[in-house]
Structure formats: C-alpha cells, structure tokens
Design an enzyme around this catalytic site. Structure first.
Site, PDB file in Angstrom:
ATOM      1  N   ALA A 217     -22.122   2.708 -32.451  1.00 58.50           N
ATOM      2  CA  ALA A 217     -23.259   3.559 -32.116  1.00 58.50           C
ATOM      3  C   ALA A 217     -24.324   2.806 -31.309  1.00 58.50           C
ATOM      4  CB  ALA A 217     -23.870   4.125 -33.392  1.00 58.50           C
ATOM      5  N   ALA A 218     -24.619   1.561 -31.704  1.00 56.81           N
ATOM      6  CA  ALA A 218     -25.697   0.825 -31.032  1.00 56.81           C
ATOM      7  C   ALA A 218     -25.300   0.501 -29.590  1.00 56.81           C
ATOM      8  CB  ALA A 218     -26.008  -0.467 -31.790  1.00 56.81           C
ATOM      9  N   VAL A 219     -24.074   0.059 -29.407  1.00 53.87           N
ATOM     10  CA  VAL A 219     -23.605  -0.288 -28.055  1.00 53.87           C
ATOM     11  C   VAL A 219     -23.552   0.968 -27.193  1.00 53.87           C
ATOM     12  CG1 VAL A 219     -21.594  -1.083 -26.750  1.00 53.87           C
ATOM     13  CG2 VAL A 219     -22.387  -2.385 -28.730  1.00 53.87           C
TER      14      VAL A 219
ATOM     15  N   CYS B  72      -6.119   1.721   5.566  1.00 56.86           N
ATOM     16  CA  CYS B  72      -6.796   0.454   5.833  1.00 56.86           C
ATOM     17  C   CYS B  72      -6.657   0.042   7.299  1.00 56.86           C
ATOM     18  CB  CYS B  72      -6.297  -0.643   4.896  1.00 56.86           C
ATOM     19  SG  CYS B  72      -4.617  -1.168   5.190  1.00 56.86           S
TER      20      CYS B  72
ATOM     21  N   LEU C 245      -7.411  -2.526 -30.548  1.00 58.32           N
ATOM     22  CA  LEU C 245      -7.782  -2.149 -29.183  1.00 58.32           C
ATOM     23  C   LEU C 245      -6.669  -2.422 -28.172  1.00 58.32           C
ATOM     24  CD1 LEU C 245     -11.517  -3.374 -29.116  1.00 58.32           C
ATOM     25  CD2 LEU C 245     -10.638  -1.113 -29.718  1.00 58.32           C
TER      26      LEU C 245
ATOM     27  N   ASP D 151     -14.665  -2.703 -38.308  1.00 59.09           N
ATOM     28  CA  ASP D 151     -13.422  -1.921 -38.204  1.00 59.09           C
ATOM     29  C   ASP D 151     -12.171  -2.787 -38.081  1.00 59.09           C
ATOM     30  OD1 ASP D 151     -15.245   0.087 -38.109  1.00 59.09           O
ATOM     31  OD2 ASP D 151     -14.716   0.824 -36.107  1.00 59.09           O
TER      32      ASP D 151
ATOM     33  N   GLU E 232       0.969   3.888   2.145  1.00 63.52           N
ATOM     34  CA  GLU E 232       1.439   4.445   3.417  1.00 63.52           C
ATOM     35  C   GLU E 232       2.801   3.910   3.859  1.00 63.52           C
ATOM     36  OE1 GLU E 232      -1.533   3.414   2.672  1.00 63.52           O
ATOM     37  OE2 GLU E 232      -3.117   4.645   3.537  1.00 63.52           O
TER      38      GLU E 232
ATOM     39  N   HIS F  69       0.839  -1.191   0.000  1.00 64.78           N
ATOM     40  CA  HIS F  69       0.000   0.000   0.000  1.00 64.78           C
ATOM     41  C   HIS F  69       0.883   1.253   0.000  1.00 64.78           C
ATOM     42  CE1 HIS F  69      -3.884  -2.076   1.688  1.00 64.78           C
ATOM     43  NE2 HIS F  69      -3.527  -2.524   0.503  1.00 64.78           N
TER      44      HIS F  69
ATOM     45  N   ARG G  37      -7.047   4.185 -22.373  1.00 63.87           N
ATOM     46  CA  ARG G  37      -7.057   2.718 -22.449  1.00 63.87           C
ATOM     47  C   ARG G  37      -6.118   2.125 -21.408  1.00 63.87           C
ATOM     48  NH1 ARG G  37      -6.574   1.322 -28.929  1.00 63.87           N
ATOM     49  NH2 ARG G  37      -8.739   1.814 -29.443  1.00 63.87           N
TER      50      ARG G  37
HETATM   51  C1  AOF Z   1      -4.483   1.616   2.027  1.00 61.86           C
HETATM   52  N1  AOF Z   1      -3.481   2.040   1.209  1.00 61.86           N
HETATM   53  O1  AOF Z   1      -2.479   2.156  -0.783  1.00 61.86           O
HETATM   54  C2  AOF Z   1      -4.534   1.041  -0.674  1.00 61.86           C
HETATM   55  C3  AOF Z   1      -5.599   0.633   0.181  1.00 61.86           C
HETATM   56  O2  AOF Z   1      -6.086  -6.867  -0.682  1.00 61.86           O
HETATM   57  P1  AOF Z   1      -5.430  -5.914   0.301  1.00 61.86           P
HETATM   58  O3  AOF Z   1      -5.123  -6.530   1.627  1.00 61.86           O
HETATM   59  O4  AOF Z   1      -4.280  -5.173  -0.319  1.00 61.86           O
HETATM   60  O5  AOF Z   1      -6.535  -4.812   0.642  1.00 61.86           O
HETATM   61  C4  AOF Z   1      -7.250  -4.165  -0.342  1.00 61.86           C
HETATM   62  C5  AOF Z   1      -8.020  -3.030   0.306  1.00 61.86           C
HETATM   63  O6  AOF Z   1      -7.098  -2.073   0.821  1.00 61.86           O
HETATM   64  C6  AOF Z   1      -8.877  -2.260  -0.671  1.00 61.86           C
HETATM   65  O7  AOF Z   1     -10.165  -2.818  -0.775  1.00 61.86           O
HETATM   66  C7  AOF Z   1      -8.941  -0.905  -0.005  1.00 61.86           C
HETATM   67  O8  AOF Z   1      -9.860  -0.937   1.058  1.00 61.86           O
HETATM   68  C8  AOF Z   1      -7.566  -0.764   0.599  1.00 61.86           C
HETATM   69  N2  AOF Z   1      -6.650  -0.068  -0.306  1.00 61.86           N
HETATM   70  N3  AOF Z   1      -5.546   0.961   1.501  1.00 61.86           N
HETATM   71  O9  AOF Z   1      -4.421   1.810   3.228  1.00 61.86           O
HETATM   72  C9  AOF Z   1      -3.450   1.778  -0.095  1.00 61.86           C
HETATM   73  N4  AOF Z   1      -4.525   0.738  -1.988  1.00 61.86           N
HETATM   74 ZN    ZN Z   2      -3.202  -0.239   3.781  1.00 65.91          ZN
END
Ligand code: AOF
Ligand code: ZN
Length: 368
Positions: free
Chosen positions: A306-308, A83, A212, A208, A60, A58, A192
């Site tokens: 267009a349709a989608v 989290c 993609l 086309d 932090e 993550h 994309r």
């Molecule tokens: C944070 N910092 O940079 C992110 C967070 O599968 P895990 O254990 O990595 O957890 C995924 C969950 O963590 C995700 O659903 C969201 O709640 C959180 N993402 N949290 O503190 C981060 N990317």
């Molecule tokens: Zn986290």
C-alpha cells in the site's frame, strides 16, 4: 471496403502480432510488419514479422523474406516507423524500398533520434506512398514502455492492485491476503511476463515472502528482474526472493554502502544493487525510474504494498493502473487500498473492463 477501413483492419492485426514479443526484445520495442497484396479475391497477407526475441532482426526484413517476390507492389503495415539507421543490418526503410513495396502504412512515430521522421522520408523520396498515424494510439499503448523511456528518459510504470469488495488490499500486520481467483492470477502472471521489472517495497517482501516469478505453463522462462525497495536492507537472505535468484535476477535499491554487512550477505547470495537516493527514509522514485531506463529496461510493474503504491500514485508516476476487484470482503483491521476502481483520480482514462472468473478487472491509462 474503403482504404481507411482496410488499413485499420490490417493495422489492428499487426498491433496484435506485435504483442507477441512484448517484454522479450530487450531495449528494442516489439514491432510488427504485415505485407499485404491485392488479389482478385481481395487483400491477402503474404508476409508477417515481429521483432525477434532479443531485439534483432527487426520485423520488416522477416516479413519481406517471407513475402519474397510477392512484396513487389504490395502494401507494408508497420506498427512503428521503419528504422533509418545502420545496425547489424541495413535500415528497414531501405529494405522496404529495395523489396519494391509500393505503399507503407505506419502507426506510431519513432522518437529514436536516429529514426524520427527519417524512416518515412527515405520511403517518400523513393516514391513510396506513405500513410502515417493509422491506429497510432492503439500502437502506442503496446509500445508504451519504449516510448516512455525514449521520450521521458524513465521507465513506464504499471501499478497492479487486488482490492477487496470493501476497498482493502490486506490485513494490518499480515500483509496482502489472497483476494483474487486463479483466472485473475494467471492474468497477473501474463502481465509479469510482459514486463522488464517487477517492483515491491521491502515491507511487502518481508510480510508476504513472495516469489514474484512467472509460474504459468510455457512462460516459466519469462520471469523479469525482481526489484525490491529496501533502504534499510530488511530483506532476509532466507527469503524466497533471495533463494530463487537462479530463476530470475534480484535487484535491491538501497543507499547502504557496499561494506554494509547485510548488503554483503545479500550480495554473496547473488543479489545485485542499485544505488538509490534516499529522502526522508524513502527511496527517491523518479531517479530510480531514470536509473532503470538507463539500463535499457522500459517497463516496471509495481506489485505492492500500500505505501509503495500510494507513493507512486502521489508522485504522479503511475502510467497504467490495473485494478482487480474481488467479491470477497476483508474482515477485521484492513489495509485500505490507495485507490479503487471507483476512486481513480482525474487524469486517467478507462481502457478496459473485464471479468476473470468472479474478479472484475479495470485498466486505466494516464493521459499524456
Ligand atoms: C524497426 N523495426 O522491428 C524495430 C525497430 O539496436 P538496433 O540497431 O536494433 O536499433 C534499435 C532501434 O530500432 C530502436 O530504438 C527503434 O528505433 C528501432 N526499432 N525498428 O524498423 C523493428 N524493433
Ligand atoms: Zn529496422
């Protein structure tokens, strides 16, 4: 500078950093953290982190590792609530406490039931000052895919259209025509690269013969899954979409059974299948978007035809609308765009207007 102005300035920087890994963090959102310390010369960034490619680590712990001892007494700017659950590492809220952070400024709330409110509660009960909802809307725009998947259990949809000056997207029977210039096309490829899935209807795929994929220097590895709506399995095995499966996965949404000969030939060539509900010879879109979300994919970019495009709009499934308006006119029997920058329905707000070369770009967001 007031606290509020400073908080907004650093949060805006964090939100920009979070964009770096959009579309690359799997089912995890791309989140950023900045660690900011007061010095005699004013506030200084001593650590920064963005959710790693693949989703872990993550943001932090990366920012805190960079700051080291300088994190003690500093302010942490987080674009999403930290989290509160144990994954491969301890909860980020605990990591912020252990590092001695004095104040946390947060933007978006996290609807993940393992986190929702618990992250901020951990911080507060450790005596950390917490300020929530700073630039929450701006952060939510970047986290739109993740938030839609978590809150609505479906994938977030961006509809992209290239429209001629006279409101057409192509020629009847010939599919789409090249309307936009190289700068606009580059922009499309960046979008994309930030998406999990690119979706087209089989009519467009047949007429086309598109690839993609992402074809921008340095971003070639970032091609998302290509998804074709093909209830009658019209996609030829010789199409570019099938032939370049080595570059990016090809998924086909269909109700055709596994022993259908056309399906077996496509499977043999490496295509994968999503079992779709078909109503009136049309693939049921809300269920498809739920299915995509259940596979951990958050963002779908709809590229035609267009349709989608019309079906997604009519069913109220477009969350973000990106319209490139060309200065060119389509002469002859044109295919009318289901919407132009001038006819965007009520319920959308304009988020951005820009130029890429001569092409005008308008982006609209559906209001929650
Ligand atoms: C944070 N910092 O940079 C992110 C967070 O599968 P895990 O254990 O990595 O957890 C995924 C969950 O963590 C995700 O659903 C969201 O709640 C959180 N993402 N949290 O503190 C981060 N990317
Ligand atoms: Zn986290």
């Amino acid at each position: 500078m007031t606290d509020t102005a400073r908080d907004r300035r650093f949060m805006a920087a964090a939100i920009r950093l979070a964009r770096l890994h959009e579309g690359r963090t799997g089912s995890n959102p791309s989140v950023a953290t900045l660690i900011v310390r007061e010095t005699a010369d004013g506030p200084v960034i001593v650590g920064s982190g963005v959710t790693a490619v693949g989703g872990r680590p993550h943001a932090e712990p990366q920012a805190l590792a960079q700051a080291g001892e300088l994190a003690r007494g500093a302010t942490a700017y987080v674009t999403l609530e930290p989290c509160a659950h144990h994954g491969r590492t301890p909860p980020c809220a605990d990591t912020l406490v252990t590092a001695g952070i004095a104040r946390v400024v947060g933007a978006a709330a996290d609807p993940d039931p393992r986190v929702s409110g618990k992250g901020y509660a951990i911080l507060r009960s450790a005596g950390i000052e917490v300020e929530e909802h700073v630039l929450a809307d701006e952060a939510a725009a970047g986290l739109a895919g993740y938030l839609t998947r978590r809150i609505s259990n479906r994938a977030h949809v961006t509809l992209k259209l290239a429209v001629s000056a006279n409101g057409m997207i192509g020629l009847k029977g010939k599919g789409q025509v090249a309307l936009t210039g190289p700068l606009a096309r580059r922009q499309v490829h960046v979008t994309r690269a930030r998406s999990d899935v690119i979706l087209v209807g089989s009519a467009t795929a047949v007429a086309d013969d598109p690839e993609l994929t992402v074809r921008l220097a340095g971003l070639e590895e970032r091609s998302p899954i290509r998804l074709v709506l093909d209830e009658n399995l019209r996609l030829p095995v010789a199409s570019k979409l099938v032939r370049n499966i080595g570059q990016a996965p090809l998924w086909i949404a269909t109700s055709a059974p596994p022993d259908d000969p056309a399906r077996m030939a496509l499977a043999e060539a490496g295509a994968e299948f999503i079992a779709a509900d078909v109503i009136n010879n049309r693939i049921a879109l809300p269920e498809l978007l739920e299915d995509v979300a259940q596979r951990g994919l958050s963002t779908v970019m709809v590229e035609g035809g267009a349709a989608v495009a019309g079906a997604f709009l009519a069913e109220g499934l477009v969350d973000r609308l990106q319209i490139y308006t060309s200065t060119k006119t389509v002469a002859g029997e044109g295919v009318a765009a289901p919407v132009t920058a001038e006819t965007v329905p009520a319920g959308f707000v304009r988020r951005r207007t820009d130029f890429f070369g001569e092409d005008r770009f308008d982006e609209f967001e559906r209001l929650g």
